[in-house]
Design an enzyme around this catalytic site. Structure first.
Site, PDB file in Angstrom:
ATOM      1  N   HIS A   1       0.825  -1.209   0.000  1.00 23.16           N
ATOM      2  CA  HIS A   1       0.000   0.000   0.000  1.00 23.16           C
ATOM      3  C   HIS A   1       0.862   1.264   0.000  1.00 23.16           C
ATOM      4  O   HIS A   1       0.460   2.287  -0.551  1.00 23.16           O
ATOM      5  CB  HIS A   1      -0.964  -0.022   1.179  1.00 23.16           C
ATOM      6  CG  HIS A   1      -2.022  -1.077   1.033  1.00 23.16           C
ATOM      7  ND1 HIS A   1      -2.486  -1.814   2.091  1.00 23.16           N
ATOM      8  CD2 HIS A   1      -2.692  -1.523  -0.052  1.00 23.16           C
ATOM      9  CE1 HIS A   1      -3.407  -2.659   1.664  1.00 23.16           C
ATOM     10  NE2 HIS A   1      -3.541  -2.507   0.360  1.00 23.16           N
TER      11      HIS A   1
ATOM     12  N   HIS B   1      -1.998  -5.664  -6.455  1.00 27.95           N
ATOM     13  CA  HIS B   1      -2.141  -6.920  -5.729  1.00 27.95           C
ATOM     14  C   HIS B   1      -3.587  -7.406  -5.791  1.00 27.95           C
ATOM     15  O   HIS B   1      -4.498  -6.657  -6.112  1.00 27.95           O
ATOM     16  CB  HIS B   1      -1.654  -6.783  -4.281  1.00 27.95           C
ATOM     17  CG  HIS B   1      -2.351  -5.719  -3.493  1.00 27.95           C
ATOM     18  ND1 HIS B   1      -2.016  -4.379  -3.582  1.00 27.95           N
ATOM     19  CD2 HIS B   1      -3.374  -5.788  -2.607  1.00 27.95           C
ATOM     20  CE1 HIS B   1      -2.795  -3.680  -2.778  1.00 27.95           C
ATOM     21  NE2 HIS B   1      -3.626  -4.501  -2.187  1.00 27.95           N
TER      22      HIS B   1
ATOM     23  N   CYS C   1     -14.521  -7.047   2.596  1.00 28.13           N
ATOM     24  CA  CYS C   1     -13.470  -7.101   1.586  1.00 28.13           C
ATOM     25  C   CYS C   1     -12.137  -7.331   2.283  1.00 28.13           C
ATOM     26  O   CYS C   1     -11.991  -7.056   3.469  1.00 28.13           O
ATOM     27  CB  CYS C   1     -13.434  -5.825   0.754  1.00 28.13           C
ATOM     28  SG  CYS C   1     -13.339  -4.327   1.718  1.00 28.13           S
TER      29      CYS C   1
ATOM     30  N   HIS D   1      -7.941  -9.352   1.384  1.00 32.71           N
ATOM     31  CA  HIS D   1      -6.946  -9.891   0.462  1.00 32.71           C
ATOM     32  C   HIS D   1      -6.878 -11.404   0.605  1.00 32.71           C
ATOM     33  O   HIS D   1      -6.943 -11.926   1.716  1.00 32.71           O
ATOM     34  CB  HIS D   1      -5.571  -9.293   0.768  1.00 32.71           C
ATOM     35  CG  HIS D   1      -5.541  -7.810   0.708  1.00 32.71           C
ATOM     36  ND1 HIS D   1      -5.704  -7.030   1.824  1.00 32.71           N
ATOM     37  CD2 HIS D   1      -5.417  -6.966  -0.334  1.00 32.71           C
ATOM     38  CE1 HIS D   1      -5.653  -5.760   1.469  1.00 32.71           C
ATOM     39  NE2 HIS D   1      -5.479  -5.694   0.161  1.00 32.71           N
TER      40      HIS D   1
ATOM     41  N   GLU E   1     -15.431 -11.064   9.695  1.00 34.46           N
ATOM     42  CA  GLU E   1     -15.919  -9.694   9.870  1.00 34.46           C
ATOM     43  C   GLU E   1     -17.391  -9.623  10.263  1.00 34.46           C
ATOM     44  O   GLU E   1     -17.764  -8.828  11.116  1.00 34.46           O
ATOM     45  CB  GLU E   1     -15.724  -8.879   8.578  1.00 34.46           C
ATOM     46  CG  GLU E   1     -14.291  -8.565   8.281  1.00 34.46           C
ATOM     47  CD  GLU E   1     -14.119  -7.607   7.116  1.00 34.46           C
ATOM     48  OE1 GLU E   1     -15.088  -6.924   6.716  1.00 34.46           O
ATOM     49  OE2 GLU E   1     -12.992  -7.528   6.593  1.00 34.46           O
TER      50      GLU E   1
ATOM     51  N   TYR F   1      -8.290  -1.234  -9.987  1.00 27.12           N
ATOM     52  CA  TYR F   1      -8.448   0.175  -9.630  1.00 27.12           C
ATOM     53  C   TYR F   1      -7.239   0.641  -8.830  1.00 27.12           C
ATOM     54  O   TYR F   1      -6.498  -0.164  -8.261  1.00 27.12           O
ATOM     55  CB  TYR F   1      -9.743   0.413  -8.846  1.00 27.12           C
ATOM     56  CG  TYR F   1      -9.669   0.012  -7.389  1.00 27.12           C
ATOM     57  CD1 TYR F   1      -9.395   0.952  -6.403  1.00 27.12           C
ATOM     58  CD2 TYR F   1      -9.857  -1.303  -7.000  1.00 27.12           C
ATOM     59  CE1 TYR F   1      -9.319   0.590  -5.076  1.00 27.12           C
ATOM     60  CE2 TYR F   1      -9.784  -1.676  -5.681  1.00 27.12           C
ATOM     61  CZ  TYR F   1      -9.515  -0.722  -4.715  1.00 27.12           C
ATOM     62  OH  TYR F   1      -9.419  -1.080  -3.401  1.00 27.12           O
TER      63      TYR F   1
ATOM     64  N   GLU G   1      -4.364   2.131  -2.526  1.00 26.24           N
ATOM     65  CA  GLU G   1      -4.911   0.830  -2.888  1.00 26.24           C
ATOM     66  C   GLU G   1      -4.762   0.692  -4.396  1.00 26.24           C
ATOM     67  O   GLU G   1      -5.248   1.532  -5.147  1.00 26.24           O
ATOM     68  CB  GLU G   1      -6.395   0.729  -2.527  1.00 26.24           C
ATOM     69  CG  GLU G   1      -6.670   0.559  -1.058  1.00 26.24           C
ATOM     70  CD  GLU G   1      -6.426  -0.841  -0.530  1.00 26.24           C
ATOM     71  OE1 GLU G   1      -5.724  -1.643  -1.201  1.00 26.24           O
ATOM     72  OE2 GLU G   1      -6.906  -1.137   0.557  1.00 26.24           O
TER      73      GLU G   1
ATOM     74  N   GLU H   1      -5.454  -2.445  -6.702  1.00 25.00           N
ATOM     75  CA  GLU H   1      -5.906  -3.817  -6.564  1.00 25.00           C
ATOM     76  C   GLU H   1      -6.575  -4.357  -7.823  1.00 25.00           C
ATOM     77  O   GLU H   1      -7.230  -3.623  -8.552  1.00 25.00           O
ATOM     78  CB  GLU H   1      -6.907  -3.921  -5.403  1.00 25.00           C
ATOM     79  CG  GLU H   1      -6.285  -3.573  -4.073  1.00 25.00           C
ATOM     80  CD  GLU H   1      -7.221  -3.730  -2.900  1.00 25.00           C
ATOM     81  OE1 GLU H   1      -6.705  -3.963  -1.793  1.00 25.00           O
ATOM     82  OE2 GLU H   1      -8.455  -3.617  -3.079  1.00 25.00           O
TER      83      GLU H   1
ATOM     84  N   TRP I   1     -13.223   2.134  -3.473  1.00 16.15           N
ATOM     85  CA  TRP I   1     -13.498   0.962  -4.306  1.00 16.15           C
ATOM     86  C   TRP I   1     -14.996   0.714  -4.461  1.00 16.15           C
ATOM     87  O   TRP I   1     -15.457   0.316  -5.524  1.00 16.15           O
ATOM     88  CB  TRP I   1     -12.783  -0.284  -3.787  1.00 16.15           C
ATOM     89  CG  TRP I   1     -13.180  -0.706  -2.409  1.00 16.15           C
ATOM     90  CD1 TRP I   1     -14.188  -1.563  -2.066  1.00 16.15           C
ATOM     91  CD2 TRP I   1     -12.585  -0.272  -1.190  1.00 16.15           C
ATOM     92  NE1 TRP I   1     -14.260  -1.691  -0.696  1.00 16.15           N
ATOM     93  CE2 TRP I   1     -13.278  -0.907  -0.128  1.00 16.15           C
ATOM     94  CE3 TRP I   1     -11.525   0.574  -0.875  1.00 16.15           C
ATOM     95  CZ2 TRP I   1     -12.956  -0.716   1.207  1.00 16.15           C
ATOM     96  CZ3 TRP I   1     -11.195   0.771   0.459  1.00 16.15           C
ATOM     97  CH2 TRP I   1     -11.906   0.122   1.481  1.00 16.15           C
TER      98      TRP I   1
END
Length: 172
Positions: free
Chosen positions: A24, A30, A65, A67, A85, A100, A110, A112, A157
């Site tokens: 980041h 990524h 969201c 990774h 979460e 993006y 970001e 990603e 995002w």
């Protein structure tokens, strides 16, 4: 121990691993994912990010969201993080992906390749207060209108997904 992210090219070919914060800081592309959960009324479950998040704190976004971990499929990663979460399990299906890049005021970016997944759930989540401040259900049309009226309340995002792929966000 800091989590690694999976570095990829724009075709989603894995190039290596890098600590999440370093990726980041350097704005390196990524792999990531975004989960959208719908109830039987077709409403989307939105999450308000926890106040202590290192970027986008207290902003509204999709249900969850994160990774993928090395060797973890998109669906397995989405299910894992949804349970961590939001405190529930459900089946997911991937509907599209996009790239993006969004810089933040704190110097992080970001960048990603985001895999977007949808699922269905109509119960009450058991939110993890370390990750999530609140949640709510909204129709897609209400979300779209609210983003237009109050864009500063939503993550970068999430706004990109709605602007570019609104019509693909359904669970049937």
């Amino acid at each position: 121990m800091e989590e690694n992210v999976i570095l990829v090219d724009e075709q989603d070919n894995q190039l290596g691993l890098m600590p999440k914060m370093e990726a980041h800081e350097k704005a390196v592309l990524h792999r990531a994912f975004s989960v959208f959960i719908f109830n039987t009324k077709g409403e989307l479950m939105l999450q308000q990010r926890a106040a202590h998040k290192y970027h986008s704190p207290l902003l509204w976004t999709n249900t969850c969201c994160s990774h993928q971990r090395d060797g973890e499929s998109n669906i397995v990663a989405g299910k894992r993080r949804l349970e961590e979460e939001m405190g529930f399990k459900t089946d997911l299906k991937e509907v599209f992906s996009f790239v993006y890049k969004a810089p933040f005021d704190n110097g992080l970016t970001e960048h990603e390749l985001d895999h977007v997944m949808v699922g269905a759930f109509s119960g009450e989540p058991q939110i993890n207060i370390d990750e999530v401040a609140s949640y709510k259900w909204m129709s897609l049309e209400a979300v779209k209108n609210d983003i237009e009226l109050h864009p500063d309340l939503y993550t970068a995002w999430f706004k990109i997904i709605f602007k570019e792929s609104y019509s693909k966000l359904t669970y049937a």
